[in-house]
Design an enzyme around this catalytic site. Structure first.
Site, PDB file in Angstrom:
ATOM      1  N   SER A 118       0.972  -1.145   0.148  1.00  0.00           N
ATOM      2  CA  SER A 118       0.001   0.004  -0.010  1.00  0.00           C
ATOM      3  C   SER A 118       0.793   1.253   0.169  1.00  0.00           C
ATOM      4  O   SER A 118       1.865   1.280   0.736  1.00  0.00           O
ATOM      5  CB  SER A 118      -0.925   0.090   1.268  1.00  0.00           C
ATOM      6  OG  SER A 118      -1.777   0.997   1.453  1.00  0.00           O
ATOM      7  N   HIS A 132      -1.956   7.411  -5.151  1.00  0.00           N
ATOM      8  CA  HIS A 132      -2.024   6.029  -4.166  1.00  0.00           C
ATOM      9  C   HIS A 132      -2.231   4.944  -5.076  1.00  0.00           C
ATOM     10  O   HIS A 132      -2.463   4.949  -6.253  1.00  0.00           O
ATOM     11  CB  HIS A 132      -3.689   6.311  -3.564  1.00  0.00           C
ATOM     12  CG  HIS A 132      -4.202   4.834  -3.227  1.00  0.00           C
ATOM     13  ND1 HIS A 132      -5.074   4.172  -4.213  1.00  0.00           N
ATOM     14  CD2 HIS A 132      -4.158   3.883  -2.481  1.00  0.00           C
ATOM     15  CE1 HIS A 132      -5.603   3.166  -3.653  1.00  0.00           C
ATOM     16  NE2 HIS A 132      -4.810   2.883  -2.727  1.00  0.00           N
ATOM     17  N   ASN A 134      -2.151   0.417  -4.490  1.00  0.00           N
ATOM     18  CA  ASN A 134      -2.078  -0.909  -3.706  1.00  0.00           C
ATOM     19  C   ASN A 134      -2.627  -2.112  -4.384  1.00  0.00           C
ATOM     20  O   ASN A 134      -3.287  -1.975  -5.586  1.00  0.00           O
ATOM     21  CB  ASN A 134      -2.873  -0.993  -2.496  1.00  0.00           C
ATOM     22  CG  ASN A 134      -4.396  -0.914  -2.791  1.00  0.00           C
ATOM     23  OD1 ASN A 134      -4.784  -2.311  -2.694  1.00  0.00           O
ATOM     24  ND2 ASN A 134      -5.217   0.046  -2.944  1.00  0.00           N
ATOM     25  N   GLY A 279      -7.178  -5.617  13.495  1.00  0.00           N
ATOM     26  CA  GLY A 279      -5.763  -5.358  14.546  1.00  0.00           C
ATOM     27  C   GLY A 279      -4.485  -5.041  13.944  1.00  0.00           C
ATOM     28  O   GLY A 279      -3.538  -5.274  14.701  1.00  0.00           O
TER      29      GLY A 279
END
Length: 296
Positions: A118, A132, A134, A279
């Site tokens: 990314s 950008h 990714n 997470g």
């Protein structure tokens, strides 16, 4: 399916890591070669690399990656190039989202594996567009797919820059499927739209997700082509624009445009939501945010 995909997982993960190394080297090269124009007398920027780790519920190893961020360079005000390879079980919200998308077996088995790269770059010179990119591979016990894309985000638009960027992506798409560019450009136009502002966040590019034609090698090859097309699409624009002088009005336009970018990434971006819900390192997930922005 797990055993069959172990080698493919390793192959994809290594590709994303190799692509990261190429881009980091190219961006530091842009810093070194900036010898005239605004900020050419400043020190060239360098990436700071921080390992990231995803822990399981009991602290067990669930993978990680590298967060590479350059701040206050000659050319880049802030750029992040992150890679990760993570696994484990999806949380309740992420599992429900995947189930709603129709991922086979997800309702019964929340295990996953994901790897990707990314990148988000915010430039010093307002004439240089933000960007950008990714690409990623996702695997569950019942399915696998690729996704990704790239889009250009100028605050001061140049038609030639937009045409060059889209042309490079179209060439990458056309080498694999003549329908891909039109399909994935349209998807990007829809995906990178900010509903509450009633406008796109930039001049588009391509976006694709859930790519599984049944031919893993072909889909991986296309994803590699998208990643490989990034530097030829973006680097020439920066080499041309970084020498241009800018005004306070140009800087003001840049900061206001960055506000749009931040709003989109915090409210709508699928990758941001997934990273936080699973997470992953919050600093790495939020690397895309600009260093300075304005709202009115």
């Amino acid at each position: 399916m797990t055993d069959d995909f172990d080698a493919r997982k390793a192959q994809a993960s290594q590709w994303f890591s190799d692509l990261r190394d190429r881009i980091v080297g190219a961006f530091e090269g842009l810093e070194d070669s900036h010898s005239e124009g605004p900020l050419s007398d400043a020190a060239p920027g360098r990436f700071e690399v921080t390992p990231t780790r995803r822990e399981g519920p009991a602290g067990e190893d669930h993978g990680g990656g590298k967060m590479s961020v350059m701040r206050e360079g000659r050319v880049f005000e802030k750029v992040g190039v992150n890679i990760s390879t993570v696994w484990g079980e999806l949380g309740t919200r992420a599992q429900a989202s995947m189930t709603a998308r129709g991922v086979p077996g997800m309702a019964e088995d929340p295990r996953f594996w994901a790897a990707g790269i990314s990148l988000v770059a915010h430039m010093q010179n307002p004439h240089c567009p933000a960007v950008h990119m990714n690409t990623r591979m996702f695997w569950t016990p019942g399915a696998w797919w690729f996704g990704g894309g790239a889009d250009l985000n100028p605050c001061l638009e140049y038609d030639d820059d937009t045409a060059h960027f889209h042309g490079a992506l179209k060439s990458a798409c056309d080498a694999h499927d003549g329908d891909y560019y039109a399909r994935f450009k349209s998807w990007a136009d829809e995906y990178f739209f900010i509903p509450h502002r009633g406008r796109a966040r930039g001049v588009g590019g391509i976006f694709y997700d859930d790519l599984n034609t049944g031919d893993w090698e072909a889909d991986f090859a296309f994803t590699q082509a998208v990643g490989a097309a990034f530097l030829p699409a973006f680097q020439p624009l920066i080499e041309a624009r970084r020498v241009q002088e800018w005004t306070e009005a140009d800087r003001e336009a840049q900061l206001r445009h960055r506000g749009l970018y931040a709003e989109y990434n915090l409210v709508y971006d699928r990758g941001t939501k997934f990273g936080l819900e699973t997470g992953h390192n919050a600093d790495a997930v939020l690397m895309s945010l600009p260093p300075v922005a304005k709202w009115y």
